[in-house]
Design an enzyme around this catalytic site. Structure first.
Site, PDB file in Angstrom:
ATOM      1  N   GLN A  90       0.828  -1.212   0.000  1.00 15.75           N
ATOM      2  CA  GLN A  90       0.000   0.000   0.000  1.00 15.75           C
ATOM      3  C   GLN A  90       0.868   1.271   0.000  1.00 15.75           C
ATOM      4  OE1 GLN A  90      -4.055   1.141   2.290  1.00 15.75           O
ATOM      5  NE2 GLN A  90      -2.441   0.478   3.658  1.00 15.75           N
ATOM      6  N   LEU A  91       1.833   1.317   0.885  1.00 12.79           N
ATOM      7  CA  LEU A  91       2.697   2.496   0.981  1.00 12.79           C
ATOM      8  C   LEU A  91       3.764   2.495  -0.124  1.00 12.79           C
ATOM      9  CD1 LEU A  91       3.725   5.024   2.471  1.00 12.79           C
ATOM     10  CD2 LEU A  91       5.090   3.489   3.937  1.00 12.79           C
TER      11      LEU A  91
ATOM     12  N   ASP B 268      13.735 -10.866  -1.032  1.00 13.23           N
ATOM     13  CA  ASP B 268      13.044 -11.342   0.172  1.00 13.23           C
ATOM     14  C   ASP B 268      13.875 -10.871   1.370  1.00 13.23           C
ATOM     15  OD1 ASP B 268      12.081 -12.703   2.348  1.00 13.23           O
ATOM     16  OD2 ASP B 268      11.902 -14.632   1.328  1.00 13.23           O
TER      17      ASP B 268
ATOM     18  N   ALA C  73       6.785  -5.234   5.196  1.00 13.64           N
ATOM     19  CA  ALA C  73       6.409  -5.619   6.561  1.00 13.64           C
ATOM     20  C   ALA C  73       5.382  -6.732   6.513  1.00 13.64           C
ATOM     21  CB  ALA C  73       5.805  -4.418   7.297  1.00 13.64           C
ATOM     22  N   TYR C  74       5.209  -7.399   7.637  1.00 14.74           N
ATOM     23  CA  TYR C  74       4.068  -8.286   7.862  1.00 14.74           C
ATOM     24  C   TYR C  74       3.025  -7.414   8.544  1.00 14.74           C
ATOM     25  CZ  TYR C  74       1.283 -12.289   9.293  1.00 14.74           C
ATOM     26  OH  TYR C  74       0.255 -13.190   9.456  1.00 14.74           O
ATOM     27  N   THR C  75       1.833  -7.303   7.971  1.00 13.90           N
ATOM     28  CA  THR C  75       0.870  -6.321   8.500  1.00 13.90           C
ATOM     29  C   THR C  75      -0.479  -6.930   8.929  1.00 13.90           C
ATOM     30  OG1 THR C  75       0.192  -5.812   6.228  1.00 13.90           O
ATOM     31  CG2 THR C  75       1.853  -4.375   7.198  1.00 13.90           C
TER      32      THR C  75
ATOM     33  N   ASP D  84       1.819   2.869  15.673  1.00 14.71           N
ATOM     34  CA  ASP D  84       1.293   3.242  16.993  1.00 14.71           C
ATOM     35  C   ASP D  84       1.145   2.004  17.889  1.00 14.71           C
ATOM     36  OD1 ASP D  84      -0.684   2.345  15.181  1.00 14.71           O
ATOM     37  OD2 ASP D  84      -2.297   3.254  16.356  1.00 14.71           O
TER      38      ASP D  84
ATOM     39  N   TYR E  81       2.289  -8.252  16.695  1.00 15.24           N
ATOM     40  CA  TYR E  81       2.676  -7.302  15.639  1.00 15.24           C
ATOM     41  C   TYR E  81       3.410  -6.101  16.259  1.00 15.24           C
ATOM     42  CZ  TYR E  81       1.965  -3.532  12.190  1.00 15.24           C
ATOM     43  OH  TYR E  81       2.135  -2.472  11.337  1.00 15.24           O
TER      44      TYR E  81
ATOM     45  N   LYS F 286       7.303  -4.990  15.618  1.00 17.43           N
ATOM     46  CA  LYS F 286       7.626  -3.678  15.034  1.00 17.43           C
ATOM     47  C   LYS F 286       8.556  -2.915  15.990  1.00 17.43           C
ATOM     48  CE  LYS F 286       6.291  -2.085  11.661  1.00 17.43           C
ATOM     49  NZ  LYS F 286       6.843  -2.158  10.263  1.00 17.43           N
TER      50      LYS F 286
HETATM   51  N1  LIG Z   1      -1.570  -0.431   7.234  1.00 16.87           N
HETATM   52  C1  LIG Z   1      -1.610   0.244   8.387  1.00 16.87           C
HETATM   53  O1  LIG Z   1      -2.669   0.646   8.874  1.00 16.87           O
HETATM   54  C2  LIG Z   1      -0.321   0.570   9.106  1.00 16.87           C
HETATM   55  C3  LIG Z   1      -0.383   1.230  10.335  1.00 16.87           C
HETATM   56  C4  LIG Z   1       0.797   1.561  10.989  1.00 16.87           C
HETATM   57  C5  LIG Z   1       2.006   1.216  10.412  1.00 16.87           C
HETATM   58  N2  LIG Z   1       2.043   0.538   9.225  1.00 16.87           N
HETATM   59  C6  LIG Z   1       3.355   0.198   8.668  1.00 16.87           C
HETATM   60  O2  LIG Z   1       3.464   0.853   7.408  1.00 16.87           O
HETATM   61  C7  LIG Z   1       4.322   0.087   6.556  1.00 16.87           C
HETATM   62  C8  LIG Z   1       3.658  -0.111   5.213  1.00 16.87           C
HETATM   63  O3  LIG Z   1       2.433  -0.816   5.413  1.00 16.87           O
HETATM   64  P1  LIG Z   1       1.455  -1.164   4.219  1.00 16.87           P
HETATM   65  O4  LIG Z   1       0.072  -0.849   4.670  1.00 16.87           O
HETATM   66  O5  LIG Z   1       1.976  -0.586   2.949  1.00 16.87           O
HETATM   67  O6  LIG Z   1       1.634  -2.766   4.209  1.00 16.87           O
HETATM   68  P2  LIG Z   1       1.377  -3.793   3.033  1.00 16.87           P
HETATM   69  O7  LIG Z   1       0.409  -3.242   2.050  1.00 16.87           O
HETATM   70  O8  LIG Z   1       1.078  -5.099   3.706  1.00 16.87           O
HETATM   71  O9  LIG Z   1       2.790  -3.873   2.281  1.00 16.87           O
HETATM   72  C9  LIG Z   1       3.876  -4.611   2.759  1.00 16.87           C
HETATM   73  C10 LIG Z   1       4.643  -5.106   1.555  1.00 16.87           C
HETATM   74  O10 LIG Z   1       5.769  -5.866   2.032  1.00 16.87           O
HETATM   75  C11 LIG Z   1       5.838  -7.045   1.250  1.00 16.87           C
HETATM   76  N3  LIG Z   1       6.558  -8.129   1.919  1.00 16.87           N
HETATM   77  C12 LIG Z   1       6.062  -9.058   2.791  1.00 16.87           C
HETATM   78  N4  LIG Z   1       7.011  -9.925   3.134  1.00 16.87           N
HETATM   79  C13 LIG Z   1       8.147  -9.552   2.493  1.00 16.87           C
HETATM   80  C14 LIG Z   1       9.461 -10.068   2.440  1.00 16.87           C
HETATM   81  N5  LIG Z   1       9.814 -11.169   3.108  1.00 16.87           N
HETATM   82  N6  LIG Z   1      10.382  -9.451   1.659  1.00 16.87           N
HETATM   83  C15 LIG Z   1      10.035  -8.343   0.947  1.00 16.87           C
HETATM   84  N7  LIG Z   1       8.804  -7.811   0.951  1.00 16.87           N
HETATM   85  C16 LIG Z   1       7.863  -8.406   1.715  1.00 16.87           C
HETATM   86  C17 LIG Z   1       4.393  -7.413   1.017  1.00 16.87           C
HETATM   87  O11 LIG Z   1       4.270  -8.365  -0.015  1.00 16.87           O
HETATM   88  P3  LIG Z   1       3.034  -9.416   0.025  1.00 16.87           P
HETATM   89  O12 LIG Z   1       1.789  -8.601  -0.050  1.00 16.87           O
HETATM   90  O13 LIG Z   1       3.286 -10.265  -1.179  1.00 16.87           O
HETATM   91  O14 LIG Z   1       3.164 -10.160   1.335  1.00 16.87           O
HETATM   92  C18 LIG Z   1       3.810  -6.063   0.660  1.00 16.87           C
HETATM   93  O15 LIG Z   1       3.981  -5.755  -0.708  1.00 16.87           O
HETATM   94  C19 LIG Z   1       4.635  -1.197   7.333  1.00 16.87           C
HETATM   95  O16 LIG Z   1       5.882  -1.059   7.960  1.00 16.87           O
HETATM   96  C20 LIG Z   1       3.548  -1.265   8.385  1.00 16.87           C
HETATM   97  O17 LIG Z   1       3.975  -1.983   9.522  1.00 16.87           O
HETATM   98  C21 LIG Z   1       0.896   0.218   8.549  1.00 16.87           C
END
Ligand SMILES: NC(=O)c1ccc[n+]([C@@H]2O[C@H](COP(=O)([O-])OP(=O)(O)OC[C@H]3O[C@@H](n4cnc5c(N)ncnc54)[C@H](OP(=O)(O)O)[C@@H]3O)[C@@H](O)[C@H]2O)c1
Length: 282
Positions: free
Chosen positions: A10-11, A35, A59-61, A102, A127, A131
């Site tokens: 997403q980000l 990876d 990340a794992y989210t 958060d 989680y 983090k």
């Molecule tokens: N979403 C929220 O509400 C939220 C809130 C606070 C903080 N955050 C933080 O914001 C950041 C971005 O989040 P997001 O919402 O963009 O998450 P996301 O959509 O789940 O994106 C994470 C990406 O990382 C990839 N990934 C997973 N395992 C991997 C690995 N072993 N090696 C390389 N890439 C890998 C995923 O691929 P796959 O999809 O193929 O697994 C996905 O493309 C993260 O650090 C998250 O912890 C998110």
């Protein structure tokens, strides 16, 4: 060269589009290209790209799955993976921008109060714990780092609360949404712009909090009402007891934006961000 990890998330996707618009070159890597749990692959990838800046979005989210069936993978990606990226960033002299959450906080501050960047961490979920361990790995291994904690992320390139509410509104006349958990939403675009701003304007390394702005923390109910204001659906406030989840949710994780604002970055309100997000998605 700039390197983006988790570039299809997403980000990561938002960040790619932002850099494309600005004509900035980068290398995008998701799990297929690099990876992050594989230390040798990470090192080899860094040796090849020689990044000067790494935007670490991988990340794992899956917050609830991380409590049981996803527990091991959550640790592997968020802790081991982030350690690998932090070590490689240090080895190749890159500035590391790590995204945290958060969920590293206990989330029990009285409503109306905000979490400062130096507030002690006390994660309550798997989680959140991983983090936080990621934050510690970044501090331990990376020489030059920005750790940006964010929350309630929504954007046009992934699953999130905004799309969930819109989808539910298609099939229901009334919706119950919790009104006893407080925080601030974050549009991926605002977050991506802030990450680039930190690097480009050479801000002091360390911790930052970033969400969209509001006078005070809002509830998920407030957010849902705004999302669905033009839809023919009634939104009712309900208490968290009605939505039992495996991972404990913070009751108040409103983070102070004072440090982010002091860098000269203008933060749109969450309502402005939501409007702009709709326009972007059209
Ligand atoms: N979403 C929220 O509400 C939220 C809130 C606070 C903080 N955050 C933080 O914001 C950041 C971005 O989040 P997001 O919402 O963009 O998450 P996301 O959509 O789940 O994106 C994470 C990406 O990382 C990839 N990934 C997973 N395992 C991997 C690995 N072993 N090696 C390389 N890439 C890998 C995923 O691929 P796959 O999809 O193929 O697994 C996905 O493309 C993260 O650090 C998250 O912890 C998110």
């Amino acid at each position: 060269m700039i390197l983006i990890t988790g570039a299809n998330g997403q980000l990561g996707t938002e960040l790619r589009y932002l850099l494309d618009e600005r004509g900035v070159d980068y290398v995008a890597a998701d799990v297929a290209e690099m990876d992050i749990t594989d230390a040798e692959k990470v090192d080899a990838f860094f040796a090849d790209v020689k990044p000067t800046v790494v935007y670490h979005c991988a990340a794992y989210t899956a917050v609830d799955a991380a409590e049981d069936e996803g527990k091991e993978l959550n640790y592997k990606i968020n802790v081991t993976g982030t350690e690998n990226v932090a070590k490689a960033a240090a080895k190749y002299g890159a500035t590391l921008v790590y995204i945290s959450t958060d969920y590293v906080f206990e989330g029990q501050k009285p409503v109306g109060l905000e979490l400062e960047v130096d507030e002690p961490a006390n994660p309550q979920t798997e989680y959140g714990r991983t983090k936080r361990l990621g934050e510690e790995a970044v501090e331990k291994y990376a020489d030059k780092f920005y750790t940006v904690r964010t929350a309630w992320v929504f954007g046009n390139y992934g699953k999130n609360f905004v799309f969930t509410m819109q989808n539910l509104a298609e099939t229901r006349d009334t919706l119950g949404v919790v009104n006893d958990q407080f925080g601030r939403p974050t549009w991926t675009r605002t977050l991506a712009e802030f990450m680039v701003h930190l690097v480009e304007t050479k801000q002091a390394f360390g911790y930052y909090h970033l969400s969209n702005d509001s006078e005070k923390g809002i509830s998920w109910y407030d957010f849902a009402k705004e999302i669905l204001k033009d839809k023919d659906v009634t939104v009712n406030p309900v208490s968290s007891d009605q939505f039992p989840a495996k991972a404990k949710r913070p009751l108040n994780s409103t983070m102070s934006l004072a440090k982010a604002k002091a860098t000269g970055f203008t933060i749109p309100t969450w309502q402005e961000a939501l409007e702009a997000f709709y326009k972007q998605g059209k």
